[in-house]
Design a protein around this motif. Structure first.
Motif, PDB file in Angstrom:
ATOM      1  N   UNK A   1      16.607 -14.045  72.095  1.00 55.98           N
ATOM      2  CA  UNK A   1      15.622 -15.033  71.660  1.00 55.98           C
ATOM      3  C   UNK A   1      15.898 -16.373  72.342  1.00 55.98           C
ATOM      4  N   UNK A   2      14.836 -17.116  72.584  1.00 54.61           N
ATOM      5  CA  UNK A   2      14.977 -18.398  73.266  1.00 54.61           C
ATOM      6  C   UNK A   2      15.555 -19.456  72.330  1.00 54.61           C
ATOM      7  N   UNK A   3      15.945 -20.590  72.932  1.00 55.95           N
ATOM      8  CA  UNK A   3      16.540 -21.674  72.149  1.00 55.95           C
ATOM      9  C   UNK A   3      15.483 -22.309  71.243  1.00 55.95           C
ATOM     10  N   UNK A   4      15.821 -22.414  69.963  1.00 57.87           N
ATOM     11  CA  UNK A   4      14.924 -23.030  69.002  1.00 57.87           C
ATOM     12  C   UNK A   4      14.879 -24.551  69.209  1.00 57.87           C
ATOM     13  N   UNK A   5      13.845 -25.213  68.674  1.00 58.41           N
ATOM     14  CA  UNK A   5      13.759 -26.670  68.840  1.00 58.41           C
ATOM     15  C   UNK A   5      14.989 -27.382  68.292  1.00 58.41           C
ATOM     16  N   UNK A   6      15.327 -28.504  68.913  1.00 52.93           N
ATOM     17  CA  UNK A   6      16.473 -29.298  68.494  1.00 52.93           C
ATOM     18  C   UNK A   6      16.289 -29.819  67.070  1.00 52.93           C
ATOM     19  N   UNK A  41      10.528 -13.191  61.669  1.00 45.22           N
ATOM     20  CA  UNK A  41       9.117 -13.129  62.057  1.00 45.22           C
ATOM     21  C   UNK A  41       8.956 -12.157  63.219  1.00 45.22           C
ATOM     22  N   UNK A  42       8.108 -11.180  63.051  1.00 47.49           N
ATOM     23  CA  UNK A  42       7.993 -10.124  64.066  1.00 47.49           C
ATOM     24  C   UNK A  42       7.478 -10.652  65.402  1.00 47.49           C
ATOM     25  N   UNK A  43       6.714 -11.739  65.379  1.00 48.46           N
ATOM     26  CA  UNK A  43       6.137 -12.258  66.619  1.00 48.46           C
ATOM     27  C   UNK A  43       7.006 -13.308  67.302  1.00 48.46           C
ATOM     28  N   UNK A  44       8.037 -13.784  66.620  1.00 50.65           N
ATOM     29  CA  UNK A  44       8.845 -14.852  67.194  1.00 50.65           C
ATOM     30  C   UNK A  44       9.489 -14.428  68.513  1.00 50.65           C
ATOM     31  N   UNK A  45       9.932 -13.198  68.592  1.00 55.61           N
ATOM     32  CA  UNK A  45      10.596 -12.726  69.815  1.00 55.61           C
ATOM     33  C   UNK A  45       9.638 -12.650  70.998  1.00 55.61           C
ATOM     34  N   UNK A  46       8.326 -12.702  70.721  1.00 58.21           N
ATOM     35  CA  UNK A  46       7.342 -12.661  71.806  1.00 58.21           C
ATOM     36  C   UNK A  46       6.963 -14.055  72.304  1.00 58.21           C
ATOM     37  N   UNK A  47       7.524 -15.089  71.680  1.00 63.17           N
ATOM     38  CA  UNK A  47       7.310 -16.443  72.203  1.00 63.17           C
ATOM     39  C   UNK A  47       8.260 -16.605  73.373  1.00 63.17           C
ATOM     40  N   UNK A  48       7.728 -16.338  74.552  1.00 67.95           N
ATOM     41  CA  UNK A  48       8.519 -16.338  75.784  1.00 67.95           C
ATOM     42  C   UNK A  48       7.595 -16.726  76.934  1.00 67.95           C
ATOM     43  N   UNK A  49       8.127 -16.736  78.124  1.00 67.60           N
ATOM     44  CA  UNK A  49       7.343 -17.010  79.324  1.00 67.60           C
ATOM     45  C   UNK A  49       6.040 -16.212  79.265  1.00 67.60           C
ATOM     46  N   UNK A  50       4.908 -16.912  79.339  1.00 67.48           N
ATOM     47  CA  UNK A  50       3.608 -16.245  79.187  1.00 67.48           C
ATOM     48  C   UNK A  50       3.380 -15.149  80.215  1.00 67.48           C
ATOM     49  N   UNK A  51       4.006 -15.283  81.384  1.00 73.85           N
ATOM     50  CA  UNK A  51       3.810 -14.294  82.447  1.00 73.85           C
ATOM     51  C   UNK A  51       4.465 -12.955  82.100  1.00 73.85           C
ATOM     52  N   UNK A  52       5.346 -12.943  81.111  1.00 76.98           N
ATOM     53  CA  UNK A  52       6.033 -11.716  80.727  1.00 76.98           C
ATOM     54  C   UNK A  52       5.316 -10.961  79.606  1.00 76.98           C
ATOM     55  N   UNK A  53       4.153 -11.480  79.204  1.00 76.62           N
ATOM     56  CA  UNK A  53       3.376 -10.854  78.143  1.00 76.62           C
ATOM     57  C   UNK A  53       2.066 -10.321  78.698  1.00 76.62           C
ATOM     58  N   UNK A  54       1.579  -9.229  78.110  1.00 71.00           N
ATOM     59  CA  UNK A  54       0.255  -8.749  78.465  1.00 71.00           C
ATOM     60  C   UNK A  54      -0.791  -9.701  77.893  1.00 71.00           C
ATOM     61  N   UNK A  55      -1.992  -9.633  78.423  1.00 74.47           N
ATOM     62  CA  UNK A  55      -3.064 -10.495  77.926  1.00 74.47           C
ATOM     63  C   UNK A  55      -3.298 -10.249  76.434  1.00 74.47           C
TER      64      UNK A  55
END
Length: 219
Positions: A1-6, A41-55
């Motif tokens: 998972x990416x770094x959460x907000x400070x 949250x099931x969708x949190x792990x999908x908050x990533x570089x948009x290019x790595x996600x399907x439309x």
């Protein structure tokens, strides 16, 4: 998972979509996510570089981001601006417009930006000017949650904008824009050579300028 907000200060992430295409505006987004997002949250792990996600997945995740975000903003810079001040400066302008929208909702204290370049941001309505500290982070959308969220917001907004432009003007169908969103694919280049450039094409970009200089191919 990416770094959460400070948790040390209010941090906003910024990213853009559409620097490379030959057609349409450049779009930037800015986003402030809460610091207490649940890892369950099931969708949190999908908050990533948009290019790595399907439309399909991007369109699902963007709803989650809008629901969870403390604040977000979308900024555009037009084709005319791109051709007048160049794509880099137009990109900064779009970013600042997105940040202005966020600042109206929450006065962020630090900006993290995807990529190596940024133009300093001045807090609105400050005299003398007050700068907001920022950090540029190459590939930041693959590292920081706020930047990744901004990348998804910008990408989905721009993709939908291009689709809407074609729906509003069916004469654009022949350029294949719904599939490539304005990038210089073979299908796009072949259409440019056959039909010429539209007012929505970036005339300062070499492939478009070359087509304008030589004119469309006439059978």
């Amino acid at each position: 998972m990416l770094k959460l907000p400070s948790t040390n200060y209010i941090e906003v992430g910024v990213d853009e979509a559409g620097r490379g295409p030959l057609f349409g505006p450049v779009v930037a987004a800015a986003c402030v996510l809460p610091t207490n997002l649940s890892e369950n949250d099931s969708l949190l792990s999908y908050v990533k570089d948009s290019k790595k996600l399907t439309e399909k997945k991007r369109n699902e995740v963007v709803k989650y981001i809008k629901e969870k975000a403390i604040a977000y903003g979308i900024g555009e810079a037009s084709v005319q601006e791109i051709d007048t001040i160049n794509i880099l400066q137009a990109n900064f302008r779009a970013m600042h417009r997105a940040l202005d929208q966020v600042y109206e909702k929450i006065q962020f204290e630090h900006i993290i930006v995807d990529g190596p370049h940024f133009k300093r941001y001045i807090k609105p309505n400050t005299n003398p000017p007050v700068l907001v500290p920022y950090t540029t982070i190459p590939q930041g959308d693959a590292q920081y949650m706020n930047i990744a969220a901004a990348s998804i917001l910008a990408k989905t907004y721009r993709d939908n904008l291009i689709i809407q432009m074609v729906n509003d003007d069916p004469s654009l169908e022949k350029y294949g824009l719904k599939s490539h969103k304005g990038y210089g694919t073979k299908k796009h280049m072949d259409a440019l050579k056959e039909y010429g450039a539209t007012p929505h094409h970036r005339k300062s970009f070499a492939p478009v300028a070359n087509v304008i200089a030589t004119g469309p191919i006439r059978n």
